[in-house]
Enzyme design. Structure first.
Site, PDB file in Angstrom:
ATOM      1  N   LYS A 214      -2.360  -8.725  13.219  1.00  0.00           N
ATOM      2  CA  LYS A 214      -1.810  -7.411  12.933  1.00  0.00           C
ATOM      3  C   LYS A 214      -2.271  -7.038  11.537  1.00  0.00           C
ATOM      4  CE  LYS A 214       2.795  -5.244  12.758  1.00  0.00           C
ATOM      5  NZ  LYS A 214       2.570  -4.515  11.521  1.00  0.00           N
TER       6      LYS A 214
ATOM      7  N   THR B 176      -3.809  -3.981   3.904  1.00  0.00           N
ATOM      8  CA  THR B 176      -4.878  -3.992   4.891  1.00  0.00           C
ATOM      9  C   THR B 176      -5.946  -5.038   4.543  1.00  0.00           C
ATOM     10  OG1 THR B 176      -6.172  -2.498   6.251  1.00  0.00           O
ATOM     11  CG2 THR B 176      -6.297  -2.136   3.881  1.00  0.00           C
ATOM     12  N   ASN B 177      -6.668  -5.513   5.562  1.00  0.00           N
ATOM     13  CA  ASN B 177      -7.741  -6.510   5.414  1.00  0.00           C
ATOM     14  C   ASN B 177      -7.286  -7.808   4.749  1.00  0.00           C
ATOM     15  OD1 ASN B 177      -9.636  -4.747   6.534  1.00  0.00           O
ATOM     16  ND2 ASN B 177      -9.910  -3.727   4.551  1.00  0.00           N
ATOM     17  N   ARG B 178      -5.995  -8.116   4.896  1.00  0.00           N
ATOM     18  CA  ARG B 178      -5.449  -9.361   4.326  1.00  0.00           C
ATOM     19  C   ARG B 178      -5.476  -9.392   2.791  1.00  0.00           C
ATOM     20  NH1 ARG B 178      -3.509  -9.379   8.699  1.00  0.00           N
ATOM     21  NH2 ARG B 178      -3.700 -10.984  10.295  1.00  0.00           N
ATOM     22  N   LEU B 179      -5.709  -8.220   2.176  1.00  0.00           N
ATOM     23  CA  LEU B 179      -5.695  -8.189   0.701  1.00  0.00           C
ATOM     24  C   LEU B 179      -4.296  -7.761   0.244  1.00  0.00           C
ATOM     25  CD1 LEU B 179      -9.272  -6.806  -0.029  1.00  0.00           C
ATOM     26  CD2 LEU B 179      -8.450  -9.165  -0.063  1.00  0.00           C
TER      27      LEU B 179
END
Ligand SMILES: Cc1cc2nc3c(=O)[nH]c(=O)nc-3n(C[C@H](O)[C@H](O)[C@H](O)COP(=O)(O)O)c2cc1C
Length: 214
Positions: free
Chosen positions: A11, A191-194
């Site tokens: 997710k 977002t983008n695991r950042l």
């Protein structure tokens, strides 16, 4: 094996962000603010938290408990002092707490030293619990091996007879622990695991705020 493709379950988190200028200089006030937002967002049982403890030798164990109080002194939960967690905290009085508020893509991590709350504090919370829970504290020796469910029901029957409809006193083996935080980390999914991670650490001069890499 589960039939789900676990590797494909993912997710992206995009609801909010967290910056150094957003947060309160005091992590307890920041916790209160996020807790209120979790309640507003109708997170189910927002006070449920994972409590990690360890034996003297460092063998870890974790379970969910409910946060029942928080202020500048720390984070309070109640339990059976004879339980596995109770025994571990007696021999190694350090703990970590983790809240997951997934509906708002947030996690809070807390760690620090643990001490028992006063008997007066335990008593005043115990007496707010429903009758069944107060009786249950007398019935169960938490974490002990028991022969059967029936044994538990029989004990409940005996305890109900004993206290009748009268007052149920605080058992000596039951009460609160307070985790006095050394560190509190606020995690906001991005977002983008950042993700955003802001960690407060207790320093001589007060709380020090640092950003951690996601
Ligand atoms: C949502 C939830 C809330 C719980 N709250 C508590 C609690 O406040 N105190 C407690 O002793 N156990 C609570 N439990 C049960 C613990 O997870 C655990 O089973 C129990 O405390 C025994 O843990 P131990 O054997 O590691 O000591 C809760 C469990 C769940 C799922």
């Amino acid at each position: 094996m589960t039939n789900f493709d676990l590797a494909a379950l993912r997710k992206d988190y995009a609801l909010a962000s967290l910056s150094e200028t957003d947060v309160d200089a005091d992590p307890i006030r920041q916790f209160d603010r996020w807790f209120a937002e979790a309640v507003t967002a109708q997170v189910v049982e927002p006070n449920a938290m994972t409590l990690a403890t360890a034996t003297r030798d460092g063998v870890p164990s974790a379970r969910i408990v409910l946060l029942k109080g928080v202020d500048q002194q720390g984070f309070v939960f109640f339990t059976d002092y004879r339980s596995r967690k109770g025994a571990e905290l007696s021999e190694n009085p350090l703990a970590a707490l983790t809240f997951l508020w997934k509906e708002i893509e947030r996690q809070v991590r807390i760690s620090g030293a643990v001490s028992r709350v006063s008997a007066a504090e335990s008593e005043s919370y115990f007496q707010t619990r429903p009758l069944g829970s107060r009786l249950g504290a007398w019935v169960s020796h938490q974490s002990a091996v028991i022969p059967s469910r029936e044994d538990l029901e029989q004990r409940l029957h005996a305890v109900t007879e004993r206290f009748g409809g009268g007052d149920v006193p605080l058992p000596a083996h039951w009460g609160g622990f307070r985790v006095v935080p050394d560190e509190i980390e606020f995690w906001q999914g991005r977002t983008n695991r950042l993700h955003d991670r802001l960690r407060y650490r207790r320093a001589e001069s007060g709380w020090q705020l640092e950003r951690l890499s996601p």
